[in-house]
Structures are given as C-alpha cells and as structure tokens.
Design a protein around this motif. Sequence first.
Motif, PDB file in Angstrom:
ATOM      1  N   TYR A  81     -22.151  56.064 -32.144  1.00  0.00           N
ATOM      2  CA  TYR A  81     -21.380  56.523 -30.991  1.00  0.00           C
ATOM      3  C   TYR A  81     -22.061  57.680 -30.265  1.00  0.00           C
ATOM      4  O   TYR A  81     -21.497  58.251 -29.335  1.00  0.00           O
ATOM      5  CB  TYR A  81     -19.982  56.960 -31.431  1.00  0.00           C
ATOM      6  CG  TYR A  81     -19.094  55.798 -31.817  1.00  0.00           C
ATOM      7  CD1 TYR A  81     -18.337  55.144 -30.858  1.00  0.00           C
ATOM      8  CD2 TYR A  81     -19.017  55.354 -33.120  1.00  0.00           C
ATOM      9  CE1 TYR A  81     -17.515  54.078 -31.197  1.00  0.00           C
ATOM     10  CE2 TYR A  81     -18.202  54.285 -33.482  1.00  0.00           C
ATOM     11  CZ  TYR A  81     -17.459  53.653 -32.512  1.00  0.00           C
ATOM     12  OH  TYR A  81     -16.658  52.590 -32.851  1.00  0.00           O
ATOM     13  N   ARG A 281     -19.964  52.176 -28.383  1.00  0.00           N
ATOM     14  CA  ARG A 281     -21.135  52.219 -29.263  1.00  0.00           C
ATOM     15  C   ARG A 281     -22.404  52.091 -28.438  1.00  0.00           C
ATOM     16  O   ARG A 281     -22.443  51.378 -27.440  1.00  0.00           O
ATOM     17  CB  ARG A 281     -21.045  51.096 -30.296  1.00  0.00           C
ATOM     18  CG  ARG A 281     -20.009  51.346 -31.372  1.00  0.00           C
ATOM     19  CD  ARG A 281     -19.557  50.081 -32.025  1.00  0.00           C
ATOM     20  NE  ARG A 281     -18.805  49.237 -31.104  1.00  0.00           N
ATOM     21  CZ  ARG A 281     -18.227  48.095 -31.443  1.00  0.00           C
ATOM     22  NH1 ARG A 281     -18.328  47.658 -32.685  1.00  0.00           N
ATOM     23  NH2 ARG A 281     -17.556  47.392 -30.552  1.00  0.00           N
ATOM     24  N   GLU A 357     -19.956  49.624 -36.601  1.00  0.00           N
ATOM     25  CA  GLU A 357     -19.891  50.936 -35.960  1.00  0.00           C
ATOM     26  C   GLU A 357     -21.209  51.685 -36.015  1.00  0.00           C
ATOM     27  O   GLU A 357     -21.497  52.501 -35.138  1.00  0.00           O
ATOM     28  CB  GLU A 357     -18.789  51.788 -36.603  1.00  0.00           C
ATOM     29  CG  GLU A 357     -17.389  51.276 -36.315  1.00  0.00           C
ATOM     30  CD  GLU A 357     -16.323  52.280 -36.695  1.00  0.00           C
ATOM     31  OE1 GLU A 357     -16.664  53.288 -37.357  1.00  0.00           O
ATOM     32  OE2 GLU A 357     -15.161  52.066 -36.339  1.00  0.00           O
TER      33      GLU A 357
END
Length: 428
Positions: A81, A281, A357
């Motif tokens: 992120y 992301r 993630e």
Amino acid sequence: MTHIDDEPQAASEPPRGRRGRRTALIACAVVVVSAVAVVGALGLGGGEDDGPSAPPRAGSLVPVTRATLTERTQVDGQLGYGTEIPLPVKATGTVTWLPEAGTMAERGDTLLRVDDRPVLLLYGSLPMYRDLGLTATASAGGTASGGETSGGDTAEGAAASGERQSDGGTGKAAAASPSAPPTSTGAQVAEATELKGMDVLQFETNLAALGYTGFTVDETFTAKTADAVERWQKSLGVPETGTVGIGDVIYSAGKVRIGRPGVRLGEAVGENALTYTGTARKVVVNASAGDASWAVRGTAVQVQLPDGKSVKGEVASVGRQASAPEGGSGEDGSGQGAATLPVTITIKDQKSVGRLESGPVTVEYVGREVKDVLAVPVAALVALAEGGHGLETADGSFVAVKTGLFADGKVEVSGSAVRAGLKVRIPE
C-alpha cells in the motif's frame, strides 16, 4: 544297423565370406536410415507441411519479414500500500482508543480518540490550522444615560436580538444576560463575527456531504453553519458548541488505510501517533539509477503476481533522490549495490489483484521498440569470414547485413541486398 543320434547337431558357422557380406549390408542400412533422417531435418522429405506456428527447422528456408520488435525487461518489485505517512494529529491529551492496523477509514469515521473525544476524518487538501466557528469581537456601541443605546434600544433589547456571542469556555454562542446593568456611554459590546476563508468552504463541503445542511456552502461560517455543527456534534456525543476545534478533524485527499500506531493507549498523543497509507495497492520498484530511462510517468507496464497472473500497471511517480543499499557496488561489476531510484507503479483494476495485499512481484517494461523493420530469426545469422554477420540465401550465396535490435527470438537486419520476402537459410 545305422545308429541315428537324437541330439541336434550344432549349426555350422557360415563361411567367412558370407559373414563379412552380412556385416556390410547392416552398415549400408544404417547409412540409409541416417540419410533419411538428414533429409527429414532439411525439410526435403515428402512429409506433411508444418503449421504456420511451427518453428522453422534447422536448414530450412524462411523469409525476411517486416515486423515490430519489442525488447522487454523484467525487474523485481514489492506489492503493498506504499509508505506509511504520519497523520497530522493536532489534538492534545491522552490516547483513549486506537483502530486496528489495516482498517479502512472514510469521511466522517473516527481515526482515534483523545481524552475520549473523537478525531474525525474529512476530505480536503488544506490542513486544519485554526478553530472554525463564530468569533466574538468588541464594537463601540455606547449607550445613553438610562441604559438606552445610541440607536434608542436598551442593552437588554440588544442582547435579545439573537446575535451570538462567545461564552469563552465552550465557544458556543450565547446571549447577554438581561439582568446585566445598562452600559454607560462609550462601553464596548461583544458581537458575533462570521469567519471567512477557503478552509471554511472545505469544511462546509464535508459537513453537507455528511448530511448536515441548512446553510449555504461557501467561504463564510454563519450562524446557520454553527447550527449544523451542533447537530453533528450531538450525533457524535460531544458537547454541542457549534465550533470545530483545530484537533477535532484531520483532512486527507480521500479514504485512508490505517497503519501501525506510534503510541499506546494511555500515552500522550503526538504527531506520530498514527500512520496511514492510501487504500489502493501499488508496486514499488527500486530501479537502477543508471538504467531508469524507462521509468517515465504514465508508462504502461505488466505486473506479474506471485501466483503467475499478470495485471496491467502504470508508472505513477519516480523518486528524485538516489540511494545505494548497504555493501556498495558489486565487485564483479554486475551493478549489484548500485544506486537506485524508487519507482511507484499503480494498478487501476484493483480487483485484478484479488485478495493479495503484499508480496514480491515482477515488473516487465518495454526497454526499446522498433516498428516496421526487416527481421529474421536470430538463428539465421551466420558469421562471415571477412567479419560481421550475413545471411545465406536459397542459392547458397551469402549477403552481408547490419544487425539492430534483438528481441522475441528475432533480429533487425538491414543491407542493400536485403528485402522483404527474401528466402534465407537457417544453418544446421
């Protein structure tokens, strides 16, 4: 009587001449089979034609074609992120509640609580740099004897006119006490002044977006704005002052993802109390500073995920400060340890990433591309005795060529004797 032996007689060995002849025949057969194999490899047999996608066989003829050659390079990257940034917390007091790392927050959500008072997220580019509300100013509205104002109104009547004044403690507007003695001539009277500025417009835009209306969204904080703020504060369970303190809200460009907290419950709040990132992301590549010409904002790339799936990406930003990892430059001159620049790549279709993630990824970019050039398979190149490279034509002669870009198993060629459609041979 003649005796007949039942045991079979051992087969007599053939004459030496016959044995040698048999060996010669076997050798001839091997030669014939080898010859057939060679003919098949050269494509001279009578077998079926290969499909259009079949690779050319060694010794076969292929045409010189016009094509677009694209050189692709792969580099390692990290999905995540992005870098966590401290939230500009300006509240003072003790931290009484913190969200879990990874929590997504949007407009109106509580980011943390300080002294059990919520610090809320709003959208905007301007930071919160002052309290927002009606301010109290003093005006020279002296009264005549007997308690009448210069305009004929009594002090009590002026206080009952509905104008807001600051109570000094909560910031909530209040009327003057009707039991106060008449002011003498020349005394100052507190009046509510409307605050103005772009920060007011930014706040009112958020307040209206949260459903608290009844005022005009503009650059002026009016009494109607204060009324809407009181209704908002009531829903939050905080004192209904009509004023928004500098530490009550934090602005960001949009939704945020909460990072790791910098404090624990019970500690004093500080500027690094909480960090955040964006909710999308992205990929960060530490590109070699000496070979980062490909990293231009807007450049399209392919991102290969750990599961082998490839998704589209785009260069969003390139760092301007190069950094060298520990260990310095590689002794073998391979470039390991060379200075790098951080390149941030965004992924527009977040659903294509799935639930992943973070993790290592591979980024593929176009290093160089040439269009509408003459090209042949790399295997068709031959080294000429006089130096350089050439191509063998169908009649066995050789033509010299100049090579260009090598990509996708092909090579760009040029020369006076080279043209599209020319048949050249791939050497065995």
